[in-house]
Scaffold this motif. Sequence first.
Motif, PDB file in Angstrom:
ATOM      1  N   ARG A 194       0.828  -1.219   0.000  1.00  0.00           N
ATOM      2  CA  ARG A 194       0.000   0.000   0.000  1.00  0.00           C
ATOM      3  C   ARG A 194       0.856   1.260   0.000  1.00  0.00           C
ATOM      4  O   ARG A 194       0.502   2.270  -0.620  1.00  0.00           O
ATOM      5  CB  ARG A 194      -0.945   0.012   1.210  1.00  0.00           C
ATOM      6  N   LEU A 195       1.981   1.223   0.697  1.00  0.00           N
ATOM      7  CA  LEU A 195       2.884   2.373   0.727  1.00  0.00           C
ATOM      8  C   LEU A 195       3.406   2.670  -0.682  1.00  0.00           C
ATOM      9  O   LEU A 195       3.482   3.829  -1.095  1.00  0.00           O
ATOM     10  CB  LEU A 195       4.048   2.084   1.676  1.00  0.00           C
ATOM     11  N   LYS A 196       3.732   1.623  -1.410  1.00  0.00           N
ATOM     12  CA  LYS A 196       4.221   1.779  -2.781  1.00  0.00           C
ATOM     13  C   LYS A 196       3.114   2.276  -3.699  1.00  0.00           C
ATOM     14  O   LYS A 196       3.303   3.217  -4.482  1.00  0.00           O
ATOM     15  CB  LYS A 196       4.780   0.437  -3.274  1.00  0.00           C
ATOM     16  N   ILE A 197       1.929   1.661  -3.616  1.00  0.00           N
ATOM     17  CA  ILE A 197       0.827   1.991  -4.522  1.00  0.00           C
ATOM     18  C   ILE A 197       0.274   3.398  -4.251  1.00  0.00           C
ATOM     19  O   ILE A 197       0.032   4.172  -5.174  1.00  0.00           O
ATOM     20  CB  ILE A 197      -0.300   0.939  -4.394  1.00  0.00           C
ATOM     21  N   GLU A 198       0.060   3.720  -2.982  1.00  0.00           N
ATOM     22  CA  GLU A 198      -0.600   4.979  -2.642  1.00  0.00           C
ATOM     23  C   GLU A 198       0.346   6.176  -2.638  1.00  0.00           C
ATOM     24  O   GLU A 198      -0.067   7.296  -2.966  1.00  0.00           O
ATOM     25  CB  GLU A 198      -1.304   4.854  -1.287  1.00  0.00           C
ATOM     26  N   TYR A 199       1.603   5.949  -2.237  1.00  0.00           N
ATOM     27  CA  TYR A 199       2.512   7.084  -2.063  1.00  0.00           C
ATOM     28  C   TYR A 199       3.806   6.960  -2.867  1.00  0.00           C
ATOM     29  O   TYR A 199       4.647   7.845  -2.816  1.00  0.00           O
ATOM     30  CB  TYR A 199       2.858   7.254  -0.576  1.00  0.00           C
ATOM     31  N   ASN A 200       3.968   5.843  -3.579  1.00  0.00           N
ATOM     32  CA  ASN A 200       5.184   5.572  -4.345  1.00  0.00           C
ATOM     33  C   ASN A 200       6.438   5.698  -3.472  1.00  0.00           C
ATOM     34  O   ASN A 200       7.452   6.262  -3.892  1.00  0.00           O
ATOM     35  CB  ASN A 200       5.286   6.493  -5.570  1.00  0.00           C
ATOM     36  N   LEU A 201       6.339   5.164  -2.260  1.00  0.00           N
ATOM     37  CA  LEU A 201       7.445   5.215  -1.313  1.00  0.00           C
ATOM     38  C   LEU A 201       7.989   3.812  -1.051  1.00  0.00           C
ATOM     39  O   LEU A 201       7.224   2.835  -1.053  1.00  0.00           O
ATOM     40  CB  LEU A 201       6.980   5.824   0.021  1.00  0.00           C
ATOM     41  N   PRO A 202       9.278   3.701  -0.815  1.00  0.00           N
ATOM     42  CA  PRO A 202       9.837   2.395  -0.452  1.00  0.00           C
ATOM     43  C   PRO A 202       9.439   2.022   0.966  1.00  0.00           C
ATOM     44  O   PRO A 202       9.172   2.898   1.804  1.00  0.00           O
ATOM     45  CB  PRO A 202      11.350   2.622  -0.558  1.00  0.00           C
ATOM     46  N   SER A 203       9.391   0.742   1.230  1.00  0.00           N
ATOM     47  CA  SER A 203       8.982   0.290   2.572  1.00  0.00           C
ATOM     48  C   SER A 203      10.026   0.615   3.628  1.00  0.00           C
ATOM     49  O   SER A 203       9.688   0.891   4.777  1.00  0.00           O
ATOM     50  CB  SER A 203       8.681  -1.202   2.562  1.00  0.00           C
ATOM     51  N   PHE A 204      11.298   0.579   3.240  1.00  0.00           N
ATOM     52  CA  PHE A 204      12.364   0.917   4.188  1.00  0.00           C
ATOM     53  C   PHE A 204      12.706   2.394   4.057  1.00  0.00           C
ATOM     54  O   PHE A 204      12.858   2.891   2.942  1.00  0.00           O
ATOM     55  CB  PHE A 204      13.616   0.063   3.912  1.00  0.00           C
ATOM     56  N   PRO A 205      12.760   3.164   5.133  1.00  0.00           N
ATOM     57  CA  PRO A 205      12.720   2.726   6.538  1.00  0.00           C
ATOM     58  C   PRO A 205      11.352   2.899   7.201  1.00  0.00           C
ATOM     59  O   PRO A 205      11.224   2.650   8.391  1.00  0.00           O
ATOM     60  CB  PRO A 205      13.741   3.664   7.186  1.00  0.00           C
ATOM     61  N   LEU A 206      10.336   3.345   6.446  1.00  0.00           N
ATOM     62  CA  LEU A 206       9.065   3.729   7.074  1.00  0.00           C
ATOM     63  C   LEU A 206       8.373   2.572   7.789  1.00  0.00           C
ATOM     64  O   LEU A 206       7.937   2.719   8.934  1.00  0.00           O
ATOM     65  CB  LEU A 206       8.136   4.345   6.027  1.00  0.00           C
ATOM     66  N   ILE A 207       8.254   1.417   7.128  1.00  0.00           N
ATOM     67  CA  ILE A 207       7.576   0.280   7.767  1.00  0.00           C
ATOM     68  C   ILE A 207       8.392  -0.208   8.958  1.00  0.00           C
ATOM     69  O   ILE A 207       7.835  -0.569  10.002  1.00  0.00           O
ATOM     70  CB  ILE A 207       7.340  -0.867   6.756  1.00  0.00           C
ATOM     71  N   ASN A 208       9.706  -0.200   8.832  1.00  0.00           N
ATOM     72  CA  ASN A 208      10.565  -0.610   9.948  1.00  0.00           C
ATOM     73  C   ASN A 208      10.388   0.308  11.152  1.00  0.00           C
ATOM     74  O   ASN A 208      10.343  -0.153  12.301  1.00  0.00           O
ATOM     75  CB  ASN A 208      12.026  -0.623   9.503  1.00  0.00           C
ATOM     76  N   MET A 209      10.275   1.604  10.891  1.00  0.00           N
ATOM     77  CA  MET A 209      10.054   2.563  11.988  1.00  0.00           C
ATOM     78  C   MET A 209       8.686   2.344  12.623  1.00  0.00           C
ATOM     79  O   MET A 209       8.554   2.355  13.853  1.00  0.00           O
ATOM     80  CB  MET A 209      10.190   3.987  11.458  1.00  0.00           C
ATOM     81  N   ALA A 210       7.679   2.149  11.778  1.00  0.00           N
ATOM     82  CA  ALA A 210       6.337   1.881  12.304  1.00  0.00           C
ATOM     83  C   ALA A 210       6.335   0.609  13.135  1.00  0.00           C
ATOM     84  O   ALA A 210       5.710   0.548  14.206  1.00  0.00           O
ATOM     85  CB  ALA A 210       5.336   1.769  11.161  1.00  0.00           C
ATOM     86  N   ASP A 211       7.045  -0.409  12.668  1.00  0.00           N
ATOM     87  CA  ASP A 211       7.105  -1.682  13.386  1.00  0.00           C
ATOM     88  C   ASP A 211       7.781  -1.503  14.747  1.00  0.00           C
ATOM     89  O   ASP A 211       7.327  -2.077  15.742  1.00  0.00           O
ATOM     90  CB  ASP A 211       7.836  -2.721  12.549  1.00  0.00           C
ATOM     91  N   SER A 212       8.830  -0.715  14.800  1.00  0.00           N
ATOM     92  CA  SER A 212       9.516  -0.453  16.077  1.00  0.00           C
ATOM     93  C   SER A 212       8.583   0.236  17.058  1.00  0.00           C
ATOM     94  O   SER A 212       8.547  -0.100  18.253  1.00  0.00           O
ATOM     95  CB  SER A 212      10.755   0.421  15.851  1.00  0.00           C
ATOM     96  N   PHE A 213       7.796   1.189  16.560  1.00  0.00           N
ATOM     97  CA  PHE A 213       6.824   1.881  17.411  1.00  0.00           C
ATOM     98  C   PHE A 213       5.769   0.903  17.930  1.00  0.00           C
ATOM     99  O   PHE A 213       5.437   0.897  19.122  1.00  0.00           O
ATOM    100  CB  PHE A 213       6.164   3.017  16.634  1.00  0.00           C
ATOM    101  N   ILE A 214       5.248   0.061  17.033  1.00  0.00           N
ATOM    102  CA  ILE A 214       4.220  -0.915  17.421  1.00  0.00           C
ATOM    103  C   ILE A 214       4.766  -1.888  18.465  1.00  0.00           C
ATOM    104  O   ILE A 214       4.086  -2.202  19.447  1.00  0.00           O
ATOM    105  CB  ILE A 214       3.696  -1.664  16.176  1.00  0.00           C
ATOM    106  N   LYS A 215       5.995  -2.339  18.268  1.00  0.00           N
ATOM    107  CA  LYS A 215       6.607  -3.255  19.244  1.00  0.00           C
ATOM    108  C   LYS A 215       6.702  -2.601  20.614  1.00  0.00           C
ATOM    109  O   LYS A 215       6.412  -3.235  21.636  1.00  0.00           O
ATOM    110  CB  LYS A 215       8.007  -3.657  18.782  1.00  0.00           C
ATOM    111  N   SER A 216       7.123  -1.338  20.656  1.00  0.00           N
ATOM    112  CA  SER A 216       7.326  -0.677  21.946  1.00  0.00           C
ATOM    113  C   SER A 216       6.004  -0.334  22.623  1.00  0.00           C
ATOM    114  O   SER A 216       5.888  -0.413  23.841  1.00  0.00           O
ATOM    115  CB  SER A 216       8.169   0.592  21.773  1.00  0.00           C
ATOM    116  N   LYS A 217       4.984   0.032  21.837  1.00  0.00           N
ATOM    117  CA  LYS A 217       3.719   0.458  22.447  1.00  0.00           C
ATOM    118  C   LYS A 217       2.714  -0.674  22.616  1.00  0.00           C
ATOM    119  O   LYS A 217       1.978  -0.712  23.592  1.00  0.00           O
ATOM    120  CB  LYS A 217       3.091   1.574  21.610  1.00  0.00           C
TER     121      LYS A 217
END
Length: 197
Positions: A85-108
């Motif tokens: 979805r990140l690629k399709i909707e925003y033409n953005l690579p998954s790294f580092p955004l998904i990794n950052m989101a995952d780190s936040f989800i793990k901590s919270k």
Amino acid sequence: LVPGMRGHGWSDGDFIDMGYFCKYDIKEWCSYITRNDPEARIALWGISMGGTTVMLTTGLELPQNILCAVEDCGYASAWDQLCYRLKIEYNLPSFPLINMADSFIKSKYNFSLKDVDCLEALKKSRTPILFIHGLKDDFVPPDNLQRCYDAAACEKKLLEIPEAVHARSVFTDSEKYWSTVDSFLNKYFFPQEKITE
């Protein structure tokens, strides 16, 4: 029974967990039903994220009252779906955004997006599943259907609706959709009964 998933509609919660905690909610609803009616027969059914939640749920130890499941256009993994979805909707690579989101989800929230993995859950599934997907789905790519179907260790059936977009299979070819669902339920949910027209 139509429970709202966490963070959706009438349900409490301000965080969408992509099915991780919801699978335990579904299991608890089923346990609640069977405590009140030990003879209850249960079929799980979900569409999109609900379909993913159904697949994840079948990987758990479940009451024997759960006789079958129908999943319609669910995704194989939260990680892959969010990258797509990140690629399709925003033409953005998954790294580092998904990794950052995952780190936040793990901590919270104390889980990883990689934990929302239907392929691993389906390897443990013993619940017969009907897998449905529209082949023109551009929200959850149709290749998720085959990946999930191939991973499932349970009895299974596959239904492709060639012209259907996301979550529209039932409207695109209603006759094929309902005849397949009826046949599946007749085999697993109503084994001693005959469905008559």
